[in-house]
Scaffold this active site. Structure first.
Site, PDB file in Angstrom:
ATOM      1  N   GLU A  61      33.025  28.361  34.776  1.00 16.40           N
ATOM      2  CA  GLU A  61      31.745  27.800  35.233  1.00 16.40           C
ATOM      3  C   GLU A  61      30.937  28.854  35.992  1.00 16.40           C
ATOM      4  OE1 GLU A  61      32.354  24.432  37.780  1.00 16.40           O
ATOM      5  OE2 GLU A  61      33.734  23.528  36.335  1.00 16.40           O
TER       6      GLU A  61
ATOM      7  N   ASP B 229      50.418  33.819  42.221  1.00 13.85           N
ATOM      8  CA  ASP B 229      51.803  34.034  42.644  1.00 13.85           C
ATOM      9  C   ASP B 229      52.733  33.036  41.942  1.00 13.85           C
ATOM     10  OD1 ASP B 229      53.467  35.438  44.729  1.00 13.85           O
ATOM     11  OD2 ASP B 229      53.848  33.378  45.375  1.00 13.85           O
TER      12      ASP B 229
END
Ligand code: NOJ
Length: 581
Positions: free
Chosen positions: A269, A217
């Site tokens: 990751e 956002d």
């Protein structure tokens, strides 16, 4: 006729296709308005879970779910009081887990919303900051500033809230705090490393639960210009009638990018290609492309497309500019026509350009519904052929229109209240979805409750009225998505086609550049035509925005059209996809 020459390189070449997000169609769910399982009139996570088979059948690849976190709901959940839990209004964390599991089971990916620019004023971080001393580490999580000693009633600068009124409110001890949105949405201080660390924890919390990514956002707002200088323009001047922004000391500062480089490392990751999509209302388009540079976001909403006027040269220019800018950084374009902040396309596209984009603007006249519906079908048909990802907002597949006549007392958007109704706000695109024409609340909620009243005309657009009905908006979108898959659309190379010369020449980038973005002459200038070439062959798309119908050449076989009126010609405001024999 105009097949692209095999020796000429396409205007937009094909990109790698092994990354799912490059071509995915992603469906936005706005939880409070999607499906209500517990009968309180507000949609919830179990409601969403129950409709996942519908989404699977529709043919989308992923869902993005707007905020469902604990929140006082002052801005419908974009005021988050706890980033790592679920509001009891929407269910529980266990419901979120079940939803993610069920979606994955059906082959749908799940993107959740992350709201990092501001918290709710009920967030423990802000409560702690309010009771702490000015200048304390707790206050440093937010943007507190001292009052002017000469005039303590004057805010620290002239910034205005996007929702109207000043962007500063006074705390009880006289310091001011910044809120680019509602006063209940204080802006975080992203210069503070503790804030950065906290959000990396939030990312991991949801990644560990299995989400496939985040819609971020106000991605262009986190960092403010040093010294918080006055803005040269008011928010209204910056926005026009919409939320589009241009240079301002609080938007699109270069410093935001290092935040996203760090986040992307966190995502990377994790296995299986987790993504971030930026909500960044910035202009020109080249500034949007900076958010999708390697190592940052994979996607950024193409709001220039959403904002583009219903006009052939405007659309061609937008498509061209978008590909040019994104090709430089190797990113796909992320097409979007609708979301929970803007006037629904079935209404917007029948209005003059002055009413385009956001529903944050002034009240608007009711447009011709048939015209709006026709253009909305055409816009979706054109969008879903373009290489790149595409987002659909719930109800867009039903052709829902904006509800313009909601009574004042039911309106909840803070924009409406902060401007004393001068700006209407966004409730009209958030009205609960009609699932069954003859059920209470049109099947949104068994109890018949709905947090916003649904108009009578919604019955005809209900899912069960459209399902299996040839020519319905829903069946069109289903066909488009199935055909998109079959033809490998969303991927492939792109070329503009000039239908005006009759010479069989394709209008590639050069032709577009030479003609200043306008392909062909006469009637053909009002047509947006392009070829998308994938392993499945070339799909030609013709969008007619001119007054006269475009006769379909004998070698063009219609694959799908936006409207049953497309038979031997493509009339005004219609689109067809063709295979060329
Ligand atoms: C953009 C969201 O889409 C909108 O609904 C919200 O009001 C603002 N950001 C503030 O979070």
């Amino acid at each position: 006729m105009s097949q692209p020459s095999p020796t000429r390189s396409p205007f937009h070449p094909a990109a790698a296709t092994d990354e799912w997000w490059r071509s995915a169609v992603i469906y936005q769910v706005y939880p409070r308005s999607f499906a209500d399982a517990d009968g309180d009139g507000i949609g919830d996570l179990p409601g969403i879970a129950s409709k996942l088979p519908y989404l699977r059948e529709l043919g989308v690849d992923a869902v993005w779910i707007s905020p469902f976190y604990p929140s006082p709901q002052s801005d419908a959940g974009y005021d988050v009081a706890d980033y790592c839990d679920v509001d009891s209004l929407f269910g529980t964390l266990a419901d979120a887990d079940a939803l993610i599991f069920r979606a994955h089971d059906l082959g749908l990916r799940v993107i959740v919303d992350l709201v990092p620019n501001h918290t709710s004023d009920r967030h423990p971080w802000f409560r702690r900051a309010l009771v702490a001393e000015p200048g304390s580490p707790e206050r440093d999580w937010y943007m507190f500033r001292d009052a002017d000693p000469e005039d303590p009633e004057r805010p620290p600068n002239n910034w205005e809230s996007v929702f109207g009124g000043p962007a500063w409110s006074k705390s009880p001890d006289g310091q001011w705090y910044l809120h680019l949105f509602d006063s209940s949405q204080p802006d975080l201080n992203w210069e503070n490393p503790c804030v950065r660390e906290a959000f990396e924890g939030v990312l991991r919390f949801w990644l560990d639960r299995g989400v496939d990514g985040f819609r971020v956002d106000v991605a262009h707002g986190l960092v403010k210009a040093a010294g918080l200088p006055d803005a040269a323009q008011t928010t209204e001047e910056l926005q026009g009638e919409g939320m589009a922004t241009s240079a301002a000391p609080y938007w699109d500062q270069d410093g935001v990018h290092e935040i996203y480089l760090a986040w992307r490392k966190v995502l990377d990751e994790y296995p299986s290609d987790r993504v971030m999509v930026a909500e960044a209302w910035v202009e020109p388009y080249a500034r949007i492309a900076r958010y999708v540079r390697p190592g940052e976001f994979q996607q950024a909403f193409n709001f220039s497309f959403l904002d583009a006027a219903w006009d052939a040269s405007a659309l061609r220019e937008c498509i061209e500019e978008s590909f040019r800018a994104n090709d430089v950084v190797g990113a796909p374009t992320t097409w979007v026509l609708s979301n929970h902040d803007v006037i629904r396309p079935a209404t917007r596209l029948a209005l003059g350009p002055e009413h385009f984009a956001s529903q944050l603007g002034a009240p608007i006249p009711a447009p011709d519904p048939a015209l709006g519906a026709r253009r909305a079908r055409a816009a979706t048909t054109a969008m879903l052929a373009l290489p790149g990802s595409a987002y659909l907002y719930q109800g867009e597949e039903l052709g829902l229109f904006e509800v313009l006549d909601l009574p004042e007392e039911v309106r909840q958007d803070p924009t409406f209240h902060r401007t004393n109704g001068r700006r209407l706000g966004r409730d009209g695109c958030r009205v609960p979805i009609p699932w069954q024409a003859d059920a209470p609340a049109y099947g949104f909620s068994e109890s018949g409750a709905a947090w916003l009243p649904q108009p009578a005309r919604y019955g005809d657009l209900a899912v069960d009225r459209q399902e299996g009905r040839s020519g319905s908006h829903l069946e069109l979108v289903r066909t488009l998505l199935a055909m998109r898959r079959e033809r490998g659309l969303g991927t492939g190379s792109f070329d503009f086609v000039d239908l005006g010369t009759g010479s069989g020449a394709a209008a590639g980038a050069d032709a577009v550049a030479e003609s200043g973005g306008a392909a062909g002459s006469g009637a053909a200038a009002d047509i947006v035509a392009f070829d998308v070439t994938t392993a499945a062959g070339t799909t030609r798309v013709v969008l007619n925005l001119g007054a006269s119908a475009w006769p379909i050449p004998a070698d063009h076989r219609v694959l799908v059209a936006s409207d049953p009126t497309v038979t031997d010609s493509v009339p005004t405001d219609r689109v067809a996809w063709f295979a060329i024999d």
